[in-house]
Scaffold this active site. Structure first.
Site, PDB file in Angstrom:
ATOM      1  N   ASP A  65       0.823  -1.214   0.000  1.00 17.16           N
ATOM      2  CA  ASP A  65       0.000   0.000   0.000  1.00 17.16           C
ATOM      3  C   ASP A  65       0.857   1.264   0.000  1.00 17.16           C
ATOM      4  OD1 ASP A  65      -2.310  -1.468   0.070  1.00 17.16           O
ATOM      5  OD2 ASP A  65      -2.980  -0.799   2.043  1.00 17.16           O
ATOM      6  N   HIS A 116      -7.610   3.993   1.260  1.00 22.32           N
ATOM      7  CA  HIS A 116      -6.581   4.371   2.228  1.00 22.32           C
ATOM      8  C   HIS A 116      -7.256   4.526   3.593  1.00 22.32           C
ATOM      9  CE1 HIS A 116      -2.894   6.084   3.692  1.00 22.32           C
ATOM     10  NE2 HIS A 116      -3.341   7.315   3.793  1.00 22.32           N
TER      11      HIS A 116
END
Length: 307
Positions: free
Chosen positions: A12, A133
């Site tokens: 990520d 996110h």
């Protein structure tokens, strides 16, 4: 017959800063990460997209509504998504504003679409997968808008952060566990919404219990093993050939620590990105014993576009 496991190890926050990008690329080249999630409002997003192209790294979109600045021009000055400093509300601030009914969902949709368009501009293609996110995509109201955007762009895959065995992880501090339990509850309430819109995700998600300093080779083994046991115990007794394959996404955050003022999504890098925990994840994921464990257990690393 041995169960075949397809494991997607997603790095990520690709695009957060040059040192994050370099760490993720190093992990990919070492076979430790098989997929990445791009923050298009990250300060090094264009560089990340170039690196993905150069090294042929499978890349999806890490939709961001909580950290830094929006990418949609119209929303940069006057929007319910911004705090008084002109930035997104933050991980907890976003949740507070949402619960108070202060966020305009049409602006959420506008920003999500702008991020998909910017992703396409940077990479030359639409994202095969798109997640949120700080797990904003499973929050009430947001989940509906998120699902509409995915359906509109025909983005097939997302992430639903429901981690088997999470409640047995006694090393997670109580405040963090509270946050994770909230994410889990939101995720349970999102399943129907995503299903209705024809969106898919892996059979198993792992990544909350193995984040930062809590990551170890042993923790990854046991998270994968116990999740598979739980999954197969719920599977039908006479498996069809397809159900002999189980898909897992392991969410990771490797990188070399950010050095301020470089990095971030408009406000500079946060504490987690500057900490040694990123490097710890990178070093753990690159352990040769982890790679050989995957091989011995018939675990094949892949990306969303391979599913």
């Amino acid at each position: 017959r041995m169960l075949q496991v397809k494991l997607i190890v997603t790095g990520d926050d690709f695009g957060y800063c040059p040192r994050r990008n370099q760490g993720i690329v190093d992990c990919f080249l070492a076979g430790a990460v098989s997929n990445v999630s791009l923050l298009v409002n990250g300060s090094a997003a264009a560089d990340a997209a170039k690196l993905a192209r150069r090294h042929n790294i499978p890349i999806g979109l890490h939709a961001n509504l909580s950290e830094g600045s929006p990418v949609c021009e119209v929303l940069k000055t006057n929007s319910s998504l911004l705090n008084q400093d002109g930035f997104f509300h933050g991980k907890m601030g976003f949740r507070t504003a949402l619960s108070k009914g202060l966020l305009n969902m049409s602006e959420v949709k506008q920003e999500l679409k702008a991020q998909v368009e910017l992703f396409r501009e940077l990479t030359g293609h639409l994202p095969p997968h798109m997640d949120g996110h700080q797990h904003v995509h499973v929050l009430p109201e947001v989940r509906h808008v998120f699902a509409e955007v995915l359906q509109e762009y025909e983005i097939k895959y997302t992430r639903v952060p429901i981690e088997p065995g999470l409640h047995n992880c006694d090393w997670i501090p109580p405040a963090l566990m509270d946050f994770y339990v909230g994410v889990e509850e939101d995720s349970f309430n999102t399943v129907d919404v995503f299903t209705r819109h024809g969106i898919r995700w892996t059979d198993i998600y792992i990544g909350l219990s193995t984040m930062g300093k809590n990551m170890s080779v042993g923790n990854i083994y046991s998270a994968i093993d116990s999740a598979i046991v739980e999954f197969t115990s719920k599977a039908p007794a006479h498996p069809t050939p397809q159900s002999r394959t189980v898909t897992i996404e392991l969410m990771v955050h490797p990188g070399y620590p950010s050095v301020p003022p470089i990095g971030g999504c408009g406000e500079g890098p946060d504490d987690f990105s500057q900490s040694w925990e990123r490097l710890h994840e990178l070093q753990t994921l690159m352990q040769p014993e982890l790679q050989s464990h995957y091989k011995s257990r018939n675990i094949q690393l892949c990306s969303f576009k391979d599913l």
